[in-house]
Scaffold this motif. Structure first.
Motif, mmCIF file in Angstrom:
data_model
loop_
_atom_site.group_PDB
_atom_site.id
_atom_site.type_symbol
_atom_site.label_atom_id
_atom_site.label_comp_id
_atom_site.label_asym_id
_atom_site.label_seq_id
_atom_site.Cartn_x
_atom_site.Cartn_y
_atom_site.Cartn_z
ATOM 1 N N LEU A 1 0.843 -1.210 0.000
ATOM 2 C CA LEU A 1 0.000 0.000 0.000
ATOM 3 C C LEU A 1 0.875 1.255 0.000
ATOM 4 C CD1 LEU A 1 -2.792 -1.166 2.478
ATOM 5 C CD2 LEU A 1 -3.070 -0.668 0.037
ATOM 6 N N ARG A 2 1.971 1.184 0.760
ATOM 7 C CA ARG A 2 2.875 2.349 0.814
ATOM 8 C C ARG A 2 3.483 2.598 -0.575
ATOM 9 N NH1 ARG A 2 6.824 1.106 4.942
ATOM 10 N NH2 ARG A 2 5.167 1.482 6.439
ATOM 11 N N GLU A 3 3.956 1.509 -1.202
ATOM 12 C CA GLU A 3 4.593 1.669 -2.520
ATOM 13 C C GLU A 3 3.606 2.230 -3.550
ATOM 14 O OE1 GLU A 3 6.527 -1.897 -4.033
ATOM 15 O OE2 GLU A 3 6.570 -0.976 -6.038
ATOM 16 N N ALA A 4 2.334 1.802 -3.445
ATOM 17 C CA ALA A 4 1.323 2.279 -4.399
ATOM 18 C C ALA A 4 0.739 3.631 -3.973
ATOM 19 C CB ALA A 4 0.206 1.243 -4.525
ATOM 20 N N ARG A 5 1.175 4.127 -2.809
ATOM 21 C CA ARG A 5 0.672 5.393 -2.249
ATOM 22 C C ARG A 5 -0.850 5.374 -2.097
ATOM 23 N NH1 ARG A 5 4.820 9.208 -2.514
ATOM 24 N NH2 ARG A 5 6.556 8.514 -3.788
ATOM 25 N N ARG A 6 -1.349 4.278 -1.524
ATOM 26 C CA ARG A 6 -2.788 4.152 -1.275
ATOM 27 C C ARG A 6 -3.027 3.856 0.203
ATOM 28 N NH1 ARG A 6 -5.791 4.984 -6.117
ATOM 29 N NH2 ARG A 6 -4.287 4.688 -7.778
ATOM 30 N N ARG A 7 -4.192 4.282 0.676
ATOM 31 C CA ARG A 7 -4.573 3.965 2.053
ATOM 32 C C ARG A 7 -5.384 2.665 2.047
ATOM 33 N NH1 ARG A 7 -6.741 8.898 1.311
ATOM 34 N NH2 ARG A 7 -8.801 7.924 1.518
#
Ligand code: KG4
Ligand code: ZN
Length: 369
Positions: A70-76
């Protein structure tokens, strides 16, 4: 409304994989990020996968991998629309970890979940490559536990044309490698050793090559490799009877001899896979073939199949090398493609039941409803 973001969790065997895939209209869904943790080092000491250790390790890895994806994709987390997971086939305890985490995530986020067939994940994994195939195609599915030829008309429309009647191709690689002292998982190690050897050094059987159908059998090959290995050790021990007690481990034989046996074994397996795939293409009249599953990473298989198909104007598609073996991206992709094709809805019941044994034809029966 079609969901936009699909999280995928794979935990059927000895790899924990998590990935995030985005749907974009009717186009091929796009992989935003994926993360993988392989338990190979942990199981190596035992010469194979220890199910209880596998389950416990999946528990340790799955949430940190999810956070990192999720961090790598910049999503919550709350931006995820559907949480998908491998429902089967695989090790029961290992599957339960992925299913349990997926359902807990879904329930806590108020998002539906979707259980995916592991082999459908492999089958659709070439859609994650830069050169995705188009339907219809013939698929050669070659994993550690399965060897099948399929006619794929579309998502959820899979017809088994032939399959192994005993061991899978991956098992033939792994069991032969074990005999040669190459450890676990043996396929990649045997293939590396084969690069130094002569594939025609030893005459090994090509089981069912001329059977006239599209089935495979690899159990006898493993026995032939064992007999050949014993002959070589006996010859090394200068005249010891082949059937008697041998003391020299195969690993002590000269590198060239071992490499020759590895190359001959690899050639026997890949020859059958290539010939049967060509027969399936001829039988179905298809001009596209997809190779999926761990053995699809094998260099000789790729070279032989590419050469044979180039002569016949047949396109061959593979998953990226890093996505041939188990991973979360193929699970998220299969879920995204099922949702996009509208053949299955994600569920909000969260009553997960894994299917350690799950023939692909049962999925087909349920997927068309
Ligand atoms: O698809 P996969 O990762 O797991 C299953 O779903 O079973 O496939 C694992 C299998 C193992 O048998 C492994 O030895 C084999 O794929 N494999 C290979 C190669 N890389 C993985 N076999 C031959 N050559 C390779 N390069
Ligand atoms: Zn697999």
């Amino acid at each position: 409304m079609t969901p936009q973001l699909v999280l995928g969790i794979e935990s059927s065997c000895d790899e924990t994989g998590v990935a995030l895939v985005a749907l974009s209209g009717s186009g091929v869904p796009k992989l935003l990020a994926h993360a993988l943790y392989s338990q190979v080092d942990m199981h190596q000491a035992y010469g194979g996968v220890v199910p209880e250790l596998a389950s416990r390790d999946h528990i340790r890895r799955v949430l940190p991998l999810t956070t990192s994806v999720l961090r790598e994709a910049r999503r919550r987390p709350d931006e995820v629309d559907v949480v998908s997971f491998t429902r089967g086939p695989g090790l029961a305890g290992a599957l339960l970890v992925g299913a349990g985490v997926a359902c807990a995530l879904g329930a806590s986020l108020g998002k539906p979940v979707l259980g995916i067939h592991h082999l459908e994940g492999h089958l659709l994994s070439p859609f994650l490559s830069a050169d995705p195939p188009e339907f219809p195609f013939v698929a050669l599915l070659v994993s550690g536990g399965h060897t099948q030829l399929m006619l794929v008309q579309g998502v959820g429309h899979y017809q088994v044309l032939g399959e192994t009647i005993d061991d899978a191709a991956g098992e033939a690689f792994d069991k032969s490698a074990k005999l040669m002292g190459l450890g676990y998982p043996g396929g990649p190690a045997l293939s590396r050793m084969a690069e130094q050897g002569d594939p025609s050094a030893f005459k090994l059987p090509r089981p069912l090559l001329h059977s006239g159908d599209l089935n495979f059998s690899f159990a006898g090959l493993k026995t032939a490799v064992m007999v050949q290995a014993r002959k070589l050790v006996a010859a090394h021990e200068e005249g010891a009877p082949v059937s008697g007690q041998l003391i020299t481990p195969f690993e002590s034989l000269p590198t060239k001899t071992r490499a020759d046996l590895a190359a001959s074994t690899e050639a026997a397996i890949t020859d059958v896979l290539v010939q049967k795939t060509l027969a399936a293409l001829k039988q179905t009249g298809q001009t596209r073939v997809v190779v999926a599953g761990g053995v699809g990473a094998n260099r000789r298989l790729r070279q032989q199949l590419n050469a044979a198909c180039a002569k016949r104007q047949i396109r061959v598609h593979y998953p990226e090398l890093s996505l041939c073996t188990d991973n979360g991206a193929m699970i998220a992709m299969a879920a995204a493609m099922r949702l996009q094709a509208n053949i299955q809805q994600a569920s909000e019941t969260y009553a997960f039941d894994v299917k350690p044994r799950w023939p692909l034809n049962q999925l087909m029966a349920s997927s068309v409803t």
